[in-house]
Scaffold this motif. Structure first.
Motif, PDB file in Angstrom:
ATOM      1  N   ARG A   1       0.832  -1.200   0.000  1.00  0.00           N
ATOM      2  CA  ARG A   1       0.000   0.000   0.000  1.00  0.00           C
ATOM      3  C   ARG A   1       0.869   1.253   0.000  1.00  0.00           C
ATOM      4  O   ARG A   1       0.461   2.324  -0.428  1.00  0.00           O
TER       5      ARG A   1
ATOM      6  N   ASN B   1       3.592 -10.656  14.949  1.00  0.00           N
ATOM      7  CA  ASN B   1       2.766  -9.607  14.350  1.00  0.00           C
ATOM      8  C   ASN B   1       2.544  -9.785  12.855  1.00  0.00           C
ATOM      9  O   ASN B   1       1.781  -9.036  12.248  1.00  0.00           O
TER      10      ASN B   1
ATOM     11  N   CYS C   1       4.600  -9.269  10.310  1.00  0.00           N
ATOM     12  CA  CYS C   1       5.175  -8.212   9.483  1.00  0.00           C
ATOM     13  C   CYS C   1       6.314  -8.796   8.648  1.00  0.00           C
ATOM     14  O   CYS C   1       7.439  -8.958   9.145  1.00  0.00           O
TER      15      CYS C   1
ATOM     16  N   ARG D   1       3.553  -2.318  13.259  1.00  0.00           N
ATOM     17  CA  ARG D   1       2.255  -1.697  12.931  1.00  0.00           C
ATOM     18  C   ARG D   1       2.340  -0.967  11.597  1.00  0.00           C
ATOM     19  O   ARG D   1       1.425  -1.039  10.790  1.00  0.00           O
ATOM     20  N   PHE D   2       3.428  -0.264  11.363  1.00  0.00           N
ATOM     21  CA  PHE D   2       3.591   0.427  10.090  1.00  0.00           C
ATOM     22  C   PHE D   2       3.796  -0.579   8.950  1.00  0.00           C
ATOM     23  O   PHE D   2       3.141  -0.493   7.914  1.00  0.00           O
TER      24      PHE D   2
ATOM     25  N   ALA E   1       3.073  -3.791   8.670  1.00  0.00           N
ATOM     26  CA  ALA E   1       1.904  -4.624   8.374  1.00  0.00           C
ATOM     27  C   ALA E   1       0.769  -3.797   7.776  1.00  0.00           C
ATOM     28  O   ALA E   1       0.107  -4.229   6.832  1.00  0.00           O
ATOM     29  N   ALA E   2       0.530  -2.600   8.316  1.00  0.00           N
ATOM     30  CA  ALA E   2      -0.560  -1.763   7.819  1.00  0.00           C
ATOM     31  C   ALA E   2      -0.359  -1.368   6.362  1.00  0.00           C
ATOM     32  O   ALA E   2      -1.299  -1.385   5.567  1.00  0.00           O
ATOM     33  N   PHE E   3       0.879  -1.036   6.015  1.00  0.00           N
ATOM     34  CA  PHE E   3       1.158  -0.564   4.668  1.00  0.00           C
ATOM     35  C   PHE E   3       1.748  -1.640   3.758  1.00  0.00           C
ATOM     36  O   PHE E   3       2.060  -1.384   2.608  1.00  0.00           O
ATOM     37  N   ARG E   4       1.868  -2.848   4.322  1.00  0.00           N
ATOM     38  CA  ARG E   4       2.378  -4.007   3.562  1.00  0.00           C
ATOM     39  C   ARG E   4       3.696  -3.707   2.856  1.00  0.00           C
ATOM     40  O   ARG E   4       3.868  -3.969   1.661  1.00  0.00           O
TER      41      ARG E   4
END
Length: 159
Positions: free
Chosen positions: A5, A50, A52, A138-139, A141-144
């Motif tokens: 993303r 997580n 990631c 978190r960053f 994984a969220a933004f792949r």
């Protein structure tokens, strides 16, 4: 999994102040004297939990560069069943898991084992390392973020 993303490099450009703070937090544990190999194992384990991919690959490659034994890298996901880990590494990995899976809390057993192996100061800095990797995860994984490719060895490139 679908494509990224956003990418890691975008994070540095879009929110450089946040990037700098998270990066600095992640460096404090080793600056305070905790063993780099131990910190990398902790960061790798939290990243596995997580999910990631970017951070797992980053910490595998970094661990290899600083000399973490390959067997430890392969077995960190099942560290409880692998006798290759020292008591200090086991306490750190249990601490990392407890803080990463926070809804389960930190049991008295995990806390006792951690305080047996680490001073109060070391445990605070170990906690900062776990906190930082959880933020990075978190960053990532969220933004792949796309995991880095393994560098090609010079002799492999020539063949």
């Amino acid at each position: 999994m679908s494509h990224a993303r956003s990418e890691y490099e975008d994070f540095k450009k879009i929110a450089p102040d946040v990037y700098d703070v998270v990066l600095a937090l992640g460096q404090l544990a080793t600056k305070a004297g905790l063993d780099k190999q131990l910190v990398e194992l902790v960061k790798l384990r939290a990243s596995q939990i997580n999910g990631c991919a970017f951070c797992v690959q980053h910490h595998v490659l970094l661990s290899e560069r600083i000399g973490v034994p390959v067997d430890k890298l392969h077995l960190v996901a099942v560290w409880r069943e692998a006798p290759i880990f020292s008591a200090r590494e086991r306490a750190a990995l249990a601490w990392a898991e407890a803080l990463t899976l926070l809804p389960e809390g930190v049991s008295e057993e995990v806390y006792t084992d951690a305080t047996r192996e680490f001073s109060q100061t070391e445990l605070m800095y170990l906690t900062s390392a776990v906190a930082s990797i959880n933020v990075w995860n978190r960053f990532g994984a969220a933004f792949r973020w796309t995991p880095a490719s393994r560098p090609v060895a010079a002799n492999a490139a020539a063949s």
